[in-house]
Design an enzyme around this catalytic site. Structure first.
Site, PDB file in Angstrom:
ATOM      1  N   GLU A 120      44.445 -15.837  48.745  1.00 60.62           N
ATOM      2  CA  GLU A 120      45.463 -16.885  48.928  1.00 60.62           C
ATOM      3  C   GLU A 120      46.688 -16.617  48.035  1.00 60.62           C
ATOM      4  O   GLU A 120      47.494 -17.522  47.799  1.00 60.62           O
ATOM      5  CB  GLU A 120      44.901 -18.275  48.613  1.00 60.62           C
ATOM      6  CG  GLU A 120      43.834 -18.782  49.566  1.00 60.62           C
ATOM      7  CD  GLU A 120      44.340 -19.135  50.963  1.00 60.62           C
ATOM      8  OE1 GLU A 120      45.534 -18.908  51.243  1.00 60.62           O
ATOM      9  OE2 GLU A 120      43.533 -19.611  51.770  1.00 60.62           O
ATOM     10  N   HIS A 143      43.688 -24.222  44.063  1.00 60.76           N
ATOM     11  CA  HIS A 143      43.262 -24.510  45.439  1.00 60.76           C
ATOM     12  C   HIS A 143      41.758 -24.729  45.463  1.00 60.76           C
ATOM     13  O   HIS A 143      40.997 -23.967  44.865  1.00 60.76           O
ATOM     14  CB  HIS A 143      43.633 -23.348  46.367  1.00 60.76           C
ATOM     15  CG  HIS A 143      42.900 -23.376  47.674  1.00 60.76           C
ATOM     16  ND1 HIS A 143      42.980 -24.450  48.547  1.00 60.76           N
ATOM     17  CD2 HIS A 143      42.049 -22.489  48.266  1.00 60.76           C
ATOM     18  CE1 HIS A 143      42.216 -24.217  49.599  1.00 60.76           C
ATOM     19  NE2 HIS A 143      41.637 -23.033  49.450  1.00 60.76           N
ATOM     20  N   HIS A 145      38.328 -27.003  47.862  1.00 63.37           N
ATOM     21  CA  HIS A 145      37.909 -27.581  49.142  1.00 63.37           C
ATOM     22  C   HIS A 145      37.267 -28.953  48.902  1.00 63.37           C
ATOM     23  O   HIS A 145      36.027 -29.080  48.984  1.00 63.37           O
ATOM     24  CB  HIS A 145      36.905 -26.648  49.840  1.00 63.37           C
ATOM     25  CG  HIS A 145      37.456 -25.322  50.274  1.00 63.37           C
ATOM     26  ND1 HIS A 145      36.679 -24.324  50.839  1.00 63.37           N
ATOM     27  CD2 HIS A 145      38.714 -24.830  50.235  1.00 63.37           C
ATOM     28  CE1 HIS A 145      37.441 -23.273  51.128  1.00 63.37           C
ATOM     29  NE2 HIS A 145      38.685 -23.546  50.758  1.00 63.37           N
ATOM     30  N   HIS A 216      41.118 -27.651  55.946  1.00 57.05           N
ATOM     31  CA  HIS A 216      40.794 -26.544  55.047  1.00 57.05           C
ATOM     32  C   HIS A 216      40.571 -26.993  53.601  1.00 57.05           C
ATOM     33  O   HIS A 216      39.514 -26.758  53.028  1.00 57.05           O
ATOM     34  CB  HIS A 216      41.918 -25.482  55.139  1.00 57.05           C
ATOM     35  CG  HIS A 216      41.745 -24.322  54.209  1.00 57.05           C
ATOM     36  ND1 HIS A 216      42.481 -23.171  54.292  1.00 57.05           N
ATOM     37  CD2 HIS A 216      40.936 -24.128  53.133  1.00 57.05           C
ATOM     38  CE1 HIS A 216      42.115 -22.313  53.355  1.00 57.05           C
ATOM     39  NE2 HIS A 216      41.188 -22.880  52.628  1.00 57.05           N
TER      40      HIS A 216
HETATM   41  O1  2HA Z   1      39.397 -18.008  48.257  1.00 53.13           O
HETATM   42  O2  2HA Z   1      39.328 -20.795  49.527  1.00 53.13           O
HETATM   43  O3  2HA Z   1      41.257 -20.368  51.246  1.00 53.13           O
HETATM   44  C1  2HA Z   1      38.703 -18.552  49.316  1.00 53.13           C
HETATM   45  C2  2HA Z   1      39.469 -19.658  49.900  1.00 53.13           C
HETATM   46  C3  2HA Z   1      40.425 -19.305  50.939  1.00 53.13           C
HETATM   47 ZN    ZN Z   2      40.321 -22.224  50.844  1.00 52.99          ZN
END
Ligand code: 2HA
Ligand code: ZN
Length: 271
Positions: A120, A143, A145, A216
């Site tokens: 990313e 980032h 999830h 995502h």
């Molecule tokens: O690095 O989360 O978006 C793995 C992820 C890709």
């Molecule tokens: Zn991701």
């Protein structure tokens, strides 16, 4: 101690904070397998250090304002749960070329198998460049999830930024206090792509320090890694509340417009 912290002792607090937050993300279930990535612009603490020249890569999109910057970046394919317990080669240090057209890996956690930066990287670099351009104090891009926030973006009724923010603001006062201008919403595009980088910066430059990546995850900026994590935690709590109420068969009977206006007034929030 990791090779990176030996080469540049001033990186140790950043590596420790990355590991601390990686543990939170794993414990929360927001970092399955190699999910999530983090980067820190460490230019002020690294500049001047003697570092080895490793792998060189060209960037698909040049980042001239980042020329000469050093970034600590989690490794592609590496796991946050490993970063949390100090497994070597979870993180690498890169230097952006002077003209911003590429980067060089200049250090890793394990000389033998230095990590390459997260896939990313385009979104991370695009946001770091935007921060530099704006003279902002934030230097971390994170980032992850967050389960319930992602779930919200999968439901009809939460497909636009205004609707998502109305829902999140209304279920808990902390949301307005923590993220007064609400989250940005980037439509689903291919993970790791320049298109995702562009959509992220567009939302970020609408003055949203947290951007949801529909279907995502999300990306947040902060002056530190914990500072980037905290608003995501608050927002995900709100998303949990929305889903709990809906799961109970009801729409949340949340805060009113007057309640939110009162928060803005009393906490002197920027709208
Ligand atoms: O690095 O989360 O978006 C793995 C992820 C890709
Ligand atoms: Zn991701």
């Amino acid at each position: 101690m990791s090779d990176l912290a030996v080469a540049v002792p001033a990186l140790k607090p950043w590596l420790d904070e990355m590991a601390e937050v990686a543990a939170y993300l794993w414990e929360k279930g927001w970092a399955e397998r190699n999910a999530g990535n983090v980067s820190v612009d460490v230019t002020p603490v690294v500049a001047g250090a003697a570092l080895p020249a490793g792998l060189h890569e060209r960037l698909a999109a040049s980042r001239p304002e980042l020329g000469g910057h050093y970034l600590l970046v989690s490794g592609t394919g590496r796991r946050f749960r490993d970063l949390a317990r100090g497994v070597p080669a979870s993180v690498c240090l890169i230097r952006i070329d002077d003209d911003g057209a590429g980067y060089q890996v200049v250090g890793g956690d394990d000389g033998a198998q230095v990590a390459r930066p997260t896939f990313e990287l385009p979104a991370h670099l695009a946001v770091h460049q935007s921060l530099v351009r704006r003279g902002a104090s934030e230097r971390v891009v994170l980032h992850t999830h967050p389960t319930e926030l992602i779930a919200l973006t999968l439901l009809s009724g939460y497909q636009d930024e205004a609707a998502v923010n109305r829902a999140l603001f209304s279920v808990h006062p902390e949301v307005k206090v923590t993220v007064p201008r609400g989250v940005g919403l980037a439509p689903y595009v291919l993970p790791g792509s320049e298109a995702l980088a562009r959509a992220t910066v567009a939302a970020f430059e609408r003055d949203h320090p947290v951007v949801l990546w529909a279907k995502h995850g999300c990306l947040a900026v902060g002056t530190g890694v914990v500072a980037a994590f905290d608003p995501i935690d608050t927002l995900n709590k709100a998303a949990q509340l929305v889903l709990l109420c809906r799961g109970a068969g009801q729409q949340p009977d949340g805060l009113s417009a007057a309640d939110l206006a009162e928060l803005v007034r009393v906490f002197k929030l920027r709208e």
